[in-house]
Design a protein around this motif. Structure first.
Motif, short mmCIF file in Angstrom:
data_model
loop_
_atom_site.label_atom_id
_atom_site.label_comp_id
_atom_site.label_asym_id
_atom_site.label_seq_id
_atom_site.Cartn_x
_atom_site.Cartn_y
_atom_site.Cartn_z
N LEU A 293 0.83 -1.20 0.00
CA LEU A 293 0.00 0.00 0.00
C LEU A 293 0.87 1.25 0.00
CD1 LEU A 293 -2.83 1.25 0.12
CD2 LEU A 293 -2.70 1.06 2.62
N LEU A 294 1.91 1.25 0.80
CA LEU A 294 2.83 2.39 0.83
C LEU A 294 3.47 2.60 -0.54
CD1 LEU A 294 4.33 4.63 2.35
CD2 LEU A 294 6.04 2.90 2.99
N ALA A 295 3.89 1.53 -1.18
CA ALA A 295 4.52 1.64 -2.50
C ALA A 295 3.57 2.27 -3.52
CB ALA A 295 5.00 0.27 -2.97
N ARG A 296 2.28 1.98 -3.42
CA ARG A 296 1.30 2.58 -4.34
C ARG A 296 1.00 4.03 -3.98
NH1 ARG A 296 -1.54 -1.98 -3.05
NH2 ARG A 296 -3.34 -0.80 -2.35
N ALA A 297 0.94 4.35 -2.69
CA ALA A 297 0.57 5.69 -2.25
C ALA A 297 1.72 6.69 -2.34
CB ALA A 297 0.04 5.63 -0.81
N MET A 298 2.95 6.23 -2.15
CA MET A 298 4.08 7.15 -2.08
C MET A 298 4.23 8.05 -3.31
SD MET A 298 8.06 6.41 -1.14
CE MET A 298 7.64 5.70 0.45
N PRO A 299 4.15 7.53 -4.53
CA PRO A 299 4.31 8.42 -5.69
C PRO A 299 3.22 9.49 -5.76
CG PRO A 299 4.41 6.12 -6.38
CD PRO A 299 4.04 6.13 -4.93
N VAL A 300 2.03 9.17 -5.30
CA VAL A 300 0.93 10.12 -5.31
C VAL A 300 1.20 11.26 -4.32
CG1 VAL A 300 -1.54 10.40 -4.85
CG2 VAL A 300 -0.73 8.38 -6.09
N VAL A 301 1.64 10.90 -3.12
CA VAL A 301 1.94 11.92 -2.11
C VAL A 301 3.13 12.77 -2.54
CG1 VAL A 301 2.66 12.30 0.28
CG2 VAL A 301 0.90 10.60 -0.24
N GLN A 302 4.15 12.12 -3.07
CA GLN A 302 5.31 12.87 -3.54
C GLN A 302 4.92 13.84 -4.66
OE1 GLN A 302 8.14 9.76 -4.42
NE2 GLN A 302 8.80 9.64 -2.28
N ALA A 303 4.00 13.45 -5.51
CA ALA A 303 3.52 14.34 -6.58
C ALA A 303 2.81 15.56 -5.99
CB ALA A 303 2.60 13.58 -7.53
N VAL A 304 2.07 15.36 -4.91
CA VAL A 304 1.41 16.49 -4.23
C VAL A 304 2.47 17.45 -3.71
CG1 VAL A 304 0.03 17.16 -2.21
CG2 VAL A 304 -0.70 15.24 -3.64
N TYR A 305 3.47 16.92 -3.02
CA TYR A 305 4.54 17.77 -2.49
C TYR A 305 5.22 18.55 -3.61
CZ TYR A 305 4.33 15.20 1.99
OH TYR A 305 3.95 14.65 3.18
N LEU A 306 5.56 17.86 -4.69
CA LEU A 306 6.23 18.53 -5.81
C LEU A 306 5.34 19.59 -6.44
CD1 LEU A 306 8.01 15.47 -7.46
CD2 LEU A 306 9.10 17.40 -6.29
N GLU A 307 4.06 19.29 -6.59
CA GLU A 307 3.12 20.26 -7.17
C GLU A 307 3.04 21.52 -6.32
OE1 GLU A 307 -1.70 20.78 -7.85
OE2 GLU A 307 -0.90 18.84 -7.22
N ILE A 308 2.93 21.35 -5.04
CA ILE A 308 2.79 22.50 -4.14
C ILE A 308 4.06 23.33 -4.13
CG2 ILE A 308 2.60 23.11 -1.69
CD1 ILE A 308 0.49 20.72 -1.63
N TRP A 309 5.20 22.71 -3.98
CA TRP A 309 6.46 23.45 -3.89
C TRP A 309 6.92 23.97 -5.24
CZ3 TRP A 309 7.95 25.47 0.47
CH2 TRP A 309 7.46 24.91 1.66
N SER A 310 6.36 23.48 -6.34
CA SER A 310 6.73 24.00 -7.66
C SER A 310 6.35 25.47 -7.81
CB SER A 310 6.09 23.17 -8.77
OG SER A 310 4.68 23.41 -8.83
N SER A 311 5.44 25.93 -6.96
CA SER A 311 5.03 27.34 -7.03
C SER A 311 6.18 28.29 -6.73
CB SER A 311 3.85 27.61 -6.09
OG SER A 311 4.26 27.44 -4.74
N ILE A 312 7.22 27.81 -6.05
CA ILE A 312 8.37 28.69 -5.77
C ILE A 312 9.66 28.17 -6.41
CG2 ILE A 312 7.36 29.62 -3.66
CD1 ILE A 312 9.31 27.85 -2.06
N GLY A 313 9.63 27.00 -7.03
CA GLY A 313 10.81 26.47 -7.71
C GLY A 313 11.74 25.69 -6.79
N GLU A 314 12.64 24.94 -7.42
CA GLU A 314 13.54 24.06 -6.67
C GLU A 314 14.49 24.81 -5.75
OE1 GLU A 314 15.60 20.81 -8.65
OE2 GLU A 314 14.05 20.83 -10.20
N THR A 315 15.10 25.87 -6.25
CA THR A 315 16.08 26.61 -5.44
C THR A 315 15.41 27.22 -4.23
OG1 THR A 315 17.42 27.05 -7.40
CG2 THR A 315 17.79 28.47 -5.47
N ALA A 316 14.28 27.88 -4.44
CA ALA A 316 13.57 28.51 -3.32
C ALA A 316 13.03 27.45 -2.35
CB ALA A 316 12.43 29.39 -3.84
N THR A 317 12.63 26.30 -2.87
CA THR A 317 12.16 25.22 -1.99
C THR A 317 13.30 24.76 -1.10
OG1 THR A 317 10.49 24.51 -3.58
CG2 THR A 317 11.19 22.89 -1.94
N HIS A 318 14.48 24.60 -1.68
CA HIS A 318 15.64 24.20 -0.88
C HIS A 318 15.96 25.26 0.19
CE1 HIS A 318 19.40 22.31 0.20
NE2 HIS A 318 20.01 23.47 0.04
#
Length: 168
Positions: free
Chosen positions: A119-144
Motif C-alpha cells: 500500500l505504501l509503495a502505491r501511495a508514495m508516488p501520489v503523495v510525492q507528486a502532491v509535495y512537488l506540485e505544491i512546492w513548484s510554485s516557488i521552484g527548486e532553489t527557493a524550496t531548498h
C-alpha cells in the motif's frame, strides 16, 4: 474575511518585525493545514490519511531497528491514545503487526506487513507528486532555501521547548 485582512487589522500600527513574525507564523500554520488537507485528499483512493501514511513510512524505515509505539508518538506529534487508535485501525486492516519485544516483554515492536508495504509503495508516488506540485510554485532553489529556513525555525523552537521530541 481573508487571512491577510485579519492580519492587517490585528497588527495595525505594530512594528514591522512584529508584523512580519506574526504574519509568517500564521501563514506557516495555515499552509501546514492546507498541505495536510491536500495530502489527505490524495490518499482517499488508498483509504489512508496522512498520519497513517507517515506511520507506514516510518515502519518501512524501521528495518534495522524495530519501531516502538512511543517513538511513533514522538515522530507523529501525537498522544499515546491517538497512536494506539491509529495502530489499532492499521493492525485491523493488516498493514502492521504489534509484537512483544524479545529483550523487553513490556515493550511492543511495530512491524510492517507485506500488505502495508504494498500500500505504501502505491501511495508514495501520489503523495510525492502532491509535495512537488505544491512546492513548484516557488521552484527548486527557493524550496531548498525554504527547507533550510524552516529547519532553523524548527531548531530554535526545539531548543526553547524542554519537552520537545528528540526525533523527527
Amino acid at each position: 474575511m481573508s487571512l491577510d485582512s485579519r492580519l492587517e487589522r490585528i497588527l495595525a500600527g505594530k512594528p514591522k518585525p512584529v508584523l512580519d513574525a506574526v504574519a509568517a507564523s500564521r501563514l506557516l500554520l495555515h499552509s501546514a493545514a492546507y498541505l495536510e488537507r491536500r495530502v489527505n485528499e490524495a490518499l482517499v483512493p488508498f483509504a489512508l490519511h496522512m498520519k497513517e501514511y507517515l506511520a507506514l513510512n516510518l515502519l518501512v524505515d524501521a528495518v534495522h531497528e524495530p519501531l516502538r509505539p512511543s517513538s511513533l508518538s514522538v515522530s507523529l506529534n501525537a498522544t499515546r491514545t491517538q497512536v494506539t487508535r491509529l495502530l489499532d485501525g492499521m493492525e485491523q486492516r493488516g498493514l502492521l503487526v504489534r509484537s512483544a519485544d524479545a529483550q523487553d516483554r513490556r515493550s511492543l515492536q511495530l512491524l510492517l506487513t507485506p500488505d502495508g508495504a504494498a500500500l505504501l509503495a502505491r501511495a508514495m508516488p501520489v503523495v510525492q507528486a502532491v509535495y512537488l506540485e505544491i512546492w513548484s510554485s516557488i521552484g527548486e532553489t527557493a524550496t531548498h532555501q525554504m527547507q533550510q529556513q524552516l529547519r532553523r525555525v524548527h531548531d530554535r523552537l526545539q531548543t526553547m521547548d524542554v519537552t520537545a521530541p528528540t526525533e523527527a
